[in-house]
Design an enzyme around this catalytic site. Structure first.
Site, PDB file in Angstrom:
ATOM      1  N   TRP A 197      33.699  -2.726  93.996  1.00 25.45           N
ATOM      2  CA  TRP A 197      33.627  -3.134  91.946  1.00 25.45           C
ATOM      3  C   TRP A 197      34.496  -4.333  91.585  1.00 25.45           C
ATOM      4  O   TRP A 197      34.588  -4.746  90.761  1.00 25.45           O
ATOM      5  CB  TRP A 197      33.454  -1.887  91.568  1.00 25.45           C
ATOM      6  CG  TRP A 197      31.472  -1.483  92.141  1.00 25.45           C
ATOM      7  CD1 TRP A 197      31.330  -0.267  92.781  1.00 25.45           C
ATOM      8  CD2 TRP A 197      30.460  -2.773  92.501  1.00 25.45           C
ATOM      9  NE1 TRP A 197      30.497  -0.468  93.590  1.00 25.45           N
ATOM     10  CE2 TRP A 197      29.718  -2.051  93.448  1.00 25.45           C
ATOM     11  CE3 TRP A 197      30.541  -3.274  91.989  1.00 25.45           C
ATOM     12  CZ2 TRP A 197      28.409  -2.552  93.535  1.00 25.45           C
ATOM     13  CZ3 TRP A 197      29.335  -4.051  92.412  1.00 25.45           C
ATOM     14  CH2 TRP A 197      27.966  -3.402  93.228  1.00 25.45           C
ATOM     15  N   GLU A 261      28.619   9.538  90.571  1.00 19.03           N
ATOM     16  CA  GLU A 261      29.576   8.328  90.775  1.00 19.03           C
ATOM     17  C   GLU A 261      29.268   7.293  89.092  1.00 19.03           C
ATOM     18  O   GLU A 261      30.132   7.406  88.052  1.00 19.03           O
ATOM     19  CB  GLU A 261      30.156   7.170  91.562  1.00 19.03           C
ATOM     20  CG  GLU A 261      31.160   6.526  91.635  1.00 19.03           C
ATOM     21  CD  GLU A 261      31.466   6.335  92.728  1.00 19.03           C
ATOM     22  OE1 GLU A 261      32.389   6.582  93.678  1.00 19.03           O
ATOM     23  OE2 GLU A 261      30.443   4.951  93.440  1.00 19.03           O
TER      24      GLU A 261
END
Length: 306
Positions: A197, A261
């Site tokens: 990401w 997460e």
């Protein structure tokens, strides 16, 4: 009376001298960020956050300066890992052998190995700077890997770890260390940037449901953090865990189930980390490193069980 007065004057003079000496004594040497961190050497990547926290990439730090400073601090660093069932069978030995070789080389380290069976432990060469502490747990007691990992670690931080180490890292076991994972990573609160990401940087999978404790509203967010590594002072790591557990409890009461997460990302969105590790410190083994990744410190293997 004169003798008493002279004695008081003498004591007062001695006290004043000692106080003056204390005030004039040079302060204990502190390591300034500018002494060892040189963000301008990596213009190709983000090296400083909006809140002025350093992002550690190969080429931004001076190993010699850091080494001279930290070797005088008499540090002990902890590394905690949970390995149960199939994950222990598949990953624990390579994790421990590679960590023993590359994690904080030359410094005193305590490895906290949370396992459900002592037979899973690999044989490792003795080292005066390496201590291995086995922390037995009763399998996956919550039916969720991350809940088991975080709740178990919180208990041990409160029980003994906070008195045993100066800094603590918690990592998932599906990791192979490849190069020096050193003191440049130490900080009060350390977060790991997510390899995928960080470079994609769009459609980031934050929790967006407003009723979830992990929610980061649309249009907000800093980075997306990799939940497989957290670090910092032991009580700061404990604060991260407590934030996660409180978020899970809140969501459960509201019939929601966000991911570990996403809760971690919400925590670091509202409690900014003081140091960020670049994707070099937790690279995805399935991805080919781009030109910005100069030196992979550790790779994450298959996430089948994580």
């Amino acid at each position: 009376m004169n003798l008493k007065r002279k004695t008081l004057v003498l004591v007062s003079c001695v006290f004043s001298f000692l106080l003056l000496e204390h005030r004039l004594r040079p302060p204990a040497e502190e390591l300034r960020l500018s002494d060892w961190f040189h963000p301008g050497k990596r213009p190709d990547v983000v090296t400083i956050t909006d809140w002025l926290a350093p992002v550690i990439w190969e080429g931004t730090f001076n190993r010699q300066v850091l080494g001279r400073y930290y070797r005088r601090q008499n540090l002990t660093i902890g590394l905690a890992v949970l390995a149960t069932g199939r994950t222990a069978d598949q990953y624990l030995e390579v994790f421990m052998r590679s960590a023993n070789k590359h994690f904080m080389t030359g410094y005193r380290v305590v490895f906290y190995i949370m396992v459900d069976a002592l037979s899973r432990l690999p044989d490792l060469e003795p080292d005066p700077l390496r201590t291995f502490k086995v922390l037995p747990i009763k399998g996956d007691r919550w039916g969720d890997f991350h809940l088991t990992r975080m709740s178990s670690l919180a208990e041990h931080i409160l029980g003994h770890i906070e008195d045993e180490v100066d800094f603590l890292f918690s990592m998932t076991v599906n990791r192979v260390f490849q190069n020096d994972f050193g003191v440049e990573t130490l900080g009060t609160s350390v977060a790991q940037l997510h390899a995928w990401w960080y470079f994609k940087n769009k459609d980031i999978p934050y929790e967006r449901r407003p009723k979830s404790a992990a929610c980061i509203p649309f249009g907000q967010g800093d980075f997306y953090y990799d939940g497989s590594v957290i670090g910092g002072r032991p009580l700061e790591v404990l604060a991260v865990i407590e934030g996660y557990l409180q978020g899970v409890t809140h969501d459960h009461k509201n019939g929601l189930n966000s991911t570990y997460e996403r809760h971690l990302n919400k925590y670091f969105f509202t409690h900014k980390p003081t140091k960020l590790l670049s994707p070099e410190y937790s690279w995805n083994a399935a991805l080919r490193p781009p030109a910005q990744v100069w030196s992979v410190k550790a790779t994450r293997l298959s996430r089948r069980y994580f």
